[in-house]
Design an enzyme around this catalytic site. Structure first.
Site, mmCIF file in Angstrom:
data_model
loop_
_atom_site.group_PDB
_atom_site.id
_atom_site.type_symbol
_atom_site.label_atom_id
_atom_site.label_comp_id
_atom_site.label_asym_id
_atom_site.label_seq_id
_atom_site.Cartn_x
_atom_site.Cartn_y
_atom_site.Cartn_z
ATOM 1 N N ARG A 105 0.881 -1.044 0.180
ATOM 2 C CA ARG A 105 -0.035 0.050 0.103
ATOM 3 C C ARG A 105 0.943 1.244 0.115
ATOM 4 N NH1 ARG A 105 -4.103 1.459 5.215
ATOM 5 N NH2 ARG A 105 -4.638 3.328 4.412
ATOM 6 N N ASN A 158 1.674 2.419 14.791
ATOM 7 C CA ASN A 158 0.595 1.203 14.143
ATOM 8 C C ASN A 158 0.671 1.151 12.583
ATOM 9 O OD1 ASN A 158 -0.696 3.600 13.549
ATOM 10 N ND2 ASN A 158 -2.672 2.914 13.868
ATOM 11 N N ASP A 219 10.865 17.030 21.829
ATOM 12 C CA ASP A 219 10.633 18.316 22.038
ATOM 13 C C ASP A 219 11.575 19.270 21.142
ATOM 14 O OD1 ASP A 219 8.453 18.131 23.498
ATOM 15 O OD2 ASP A 219 9.459 19.183 25.430
ATOM 16 N N ASP A 236 -2.117 11.730 22.289
ATOM 17 C CA ASP A 236 -2.127 13.245 22.822
ATOM 18 C C ASP A 236 -0.936 14.164 22.632
ATOM 19 O OD1 ASP A 236 -4.303 12.018 23.760
ATOM 20 O OD2 ASP A 236 -3.633 11.858 25.872
ATOM 21 N N GLU A 253 -2.908 14.354 13.251
ATOM 22 C CA GLU A 253 -4.124 13.185 13.243
ATOM 23 C C GLU A 253 -3.654 12.438 14.612
ATOM 24 O OE1 GLU A 253 -5.874 10.056 13.547
ATOM 25 O OE2 GLU A 253 -4.742 9.394 11.930
ATOM 26 N N CYS A 287 -6.319 4.131 14.536
ATOM 27 C CA CYS A 287 -7.014 5.225 15.015
ATOM 28 C C CYS A 287 -8.744 5.247 14.577
ATOM 29 C CB CYS A 287 -6.380 6.566 14.560
ATOM 30 S SG CYS A 287 -6.138 6.548 12.840
HETATM 31 O O1 G3H Z 1 -4.301 4.663 12.792
HETATM 32 C C1 G3H Z 1 -4.657 5.318 12.084
HETATM 33 C C2 G3H Z 1 -4.614 4.988 10.446
HETATM 34 O O2 G3H Z 1 -4.571 6.368 10.027
HETATM 35 C C3 G3H Z 1 -5.780 4.500 10.041
HETATM 36 O O3 G3H Z 1 -5.594 3.924 8.938
HETATM 37 O O4 G3H Z 1 -8.076 3.285 8.551
HETATM 38 O O5 G3H Z 1 -6.060 2.620 7.087
HETATM 39 O O6 G3H Z 1 -6.351 1.657 9.288
HETATM 40 P P1 G3H Z 1 -6.420 2.833 8.287
#
Ligand code: G3H
Length: 478
Positions: A105, A158, A219, A236, A253, A287
């Site tokens: 991807r 992730n 930072d 956060d 994000e 997310c």
């Molecule tokens: O974890 C946040 C990602 O932007 C979610 O991507 O919807 O392809 O799993 P995804």
């Protein structure tokens, strides 16, 4: 153990002068799998300097050449999918097949970015002055999109590869230089990915990747005067970064609490399939995962039964075996998830399965009859635990969704398209999916969160535009 992976600066692989390293713990074995350099602030300063110099030359490199290099990197990335995926398996316990998909991807994303970039950036604007009151046609304004400078990219654990290239690709095609700070878990996969860009032959200093401790360089990087743009995906920390960052464009994000609203007329098999896919793929560590089900009471029993049956079929185990549910990324994450589960238990949620955990591995868990006084009604577990809240009206569902601090995505299941659109309009989230679980992709779709879920919009087109600024030249005729 033993070998410490080098960081990448000025086109070279370097060992840090700190002599220190950061351990990457395999979530499955809970043993140190890899080590990366603990870069110093001085090394960050050096990287910022070389990036600045490289960027100036890169901005003058023809757009088609920039695109050509990106296409090359994309092809190399795909050729290297196996070793990179192997790192994702070891560092973040991503199921083997998903790990390969992430890399493929990413290659596709980079190619698409190159194609999109030549078109977006290949076009400028000409304005004439006499449309504004009081002006003659004696001024011609030429504007085009120019790079911002040095982009700091900080992806999360992730998607250490995919959410890195979703920042790197747009930054580079637009003529920016890049400093990447990968997450600790996923740093080696990210270094392998950077190696593919190295092999493609990008100029020295244009792409750099520093690894290290957040406490030492976190930072320092985000507040560095050499940074002209920050693109961050994570938790956060992003809120703290946005408060400390200088006057630079931010793309953020920061997670979500995506609601799945189920109406009485929905296709309940489709609902169950999407709750399982949306809530439990990569063990809920997305997310955009479904993080709360808001379901009409009259269909709740049926859907809960269907979801239970599907969860019973998920395989639970190591990522190497391509298990559906794999260990969550760290022990502290597992402890946090457990805290939410215990709170729900104490407050009377119905456990559809017995809670089970071994090390970082948590068995999939559906919690029914969750109420708003439970933490899990609002907090993001980032694990394979999903709360179900039964509702008596659509308004109740929308109200719960909008009472969240988050506003990333959401979904609604109904056969009534008019209702679906009205609900979508009422949901305060960046995106609403009708009759499917939330997801970021396809990667050229706009992707944005409201409230604590982020700033700005991502997706290939939006990221390219965000990583540029408008430059105008006005020709004044006598
Ligand atoms: O974890 C946040 C990602 O932007 C979610 O991507 O919807 O392809 O799993 P995804």
């Amino acid at each position: 153990e033993g070998e410490v992976y080098r960081y990448y600066a000025d086109g070279e692989w370097r060992a840090s002068a700190s002599g220190k390293s950061v351990a990457i713990v395999n979530p499955t074995t809970r043993q140190t799998q890899y080590r990366v350099q603990a870069c110093t602030q001085e090394e960050v300063n050096k990287v910022m300097e070389v990036a600045k110099v490289a960027q100036k030359a890169w901005a003058r490199t023809p757009l088609w050449k920039r695109a050509e290099l990106l296409h090359k990197a994309a092809a190399i990335l795909k050729e290297h999918k196996a070793p990179i995926a192997e790192c994702l398996v070891k560092e973040i316990a991503k199921p083997a097949k998903d790990a390969v998909s992430e890399v493929v991807r990413s290659g596709d994303l980079v190619s698409y970015t190159a194609e999109e970039g030549v078109r977006i950036l290949g076009e400028g604007k000409l304005l004439v002055s006499d449309s504004f009151p009081g002006n003659e046609r004696n001024k011609y304004c030429l504007s085009s999109k120019v790079p911002l400078g040095v982009v700091l990219a900080i992806p999360p654990f992730n998607y250490p590869v995919n959410l890195a290239v979703s920042k790197i690709g747009p930054a580079l095609i637009a003529g920016n230089a890049l400093v990447l700070k990968p997450p600790t878990q996923g740093a080696v996969a990210a270094l392998h990915m950077v190696h593919c860009f190295h092999l493609a032959g990008f100029p020295k200093g244009l792409i750099n990747c520093v690894t290290g401790k957040g406490s030492e360089i976190g930072d320092f990087l985000t507040m560095h005067p050499g940074v002209n743009c920050i693109s961050f995906t994570g938790g956060d920390t992003g809120i703290a970064i946005s408060k400390k960052a200088g006057m630079v464009p931010l793309q953020m994000e920061l997670g979500g609490k995506d609601a799945c609203i189920v109406l009485e007329d929905a296709d309940l098999d489709l609902v169950a399939a999407n709750i399982v896919k949306g809530g439990f793929s990569y063990s809920g560590q997305r997310c955009t995962a479904v993080k709360v089900v808001l379901i009409m009471e009259s269909v709740a029993d049926i859907v809960v039964e269907k979801v239970k049956a599907k969860l019973a079929k998920l395989t639970v185990g190591p990522p190497e075996a391509d298990s559906d549910i794999t260990p969550v990324v760290t022990e502290s994450s597992a402890n946090f998830i457990e805290g939410l589960v215990i709170d729900a238990k104490e407050k009377g949620a119905t456990f559809c399965q017995e809670y089970r955990r071994e090390g970082n591995l948590i068995w999939p868990l559906l919690l029914d009859h969750v109420r708003p006084d439970m933490r899990i009604a609002w907090e993001e577990p980032f694990g394979p635990v999903l709360p179900v809240i039964r509702i008596n009206s659509v308004e109740e569902g929308i109200h719960h969704c909008n009472a969240s601090n988050f506003g990333l995505q959401g979904c609604v299941f109904t056969k009534d398209i008019n209702k679906a659109i009205m609900i979508s309009d009422a949901m305060e989230t960046g995106t609403v999916q009708i009759n499917s679980a939330p997801a970021r992709g396809p990667d050229h779709f706009p992707f944005q969160g409201l409230k604590d879920s982020g700033i700005g919009s991502q997706g290939i087109t939006n990221s390219i535009n965000m990583m540029t600024k408008v430059k105008s030249t006005v020709i004044n005729l006598p």
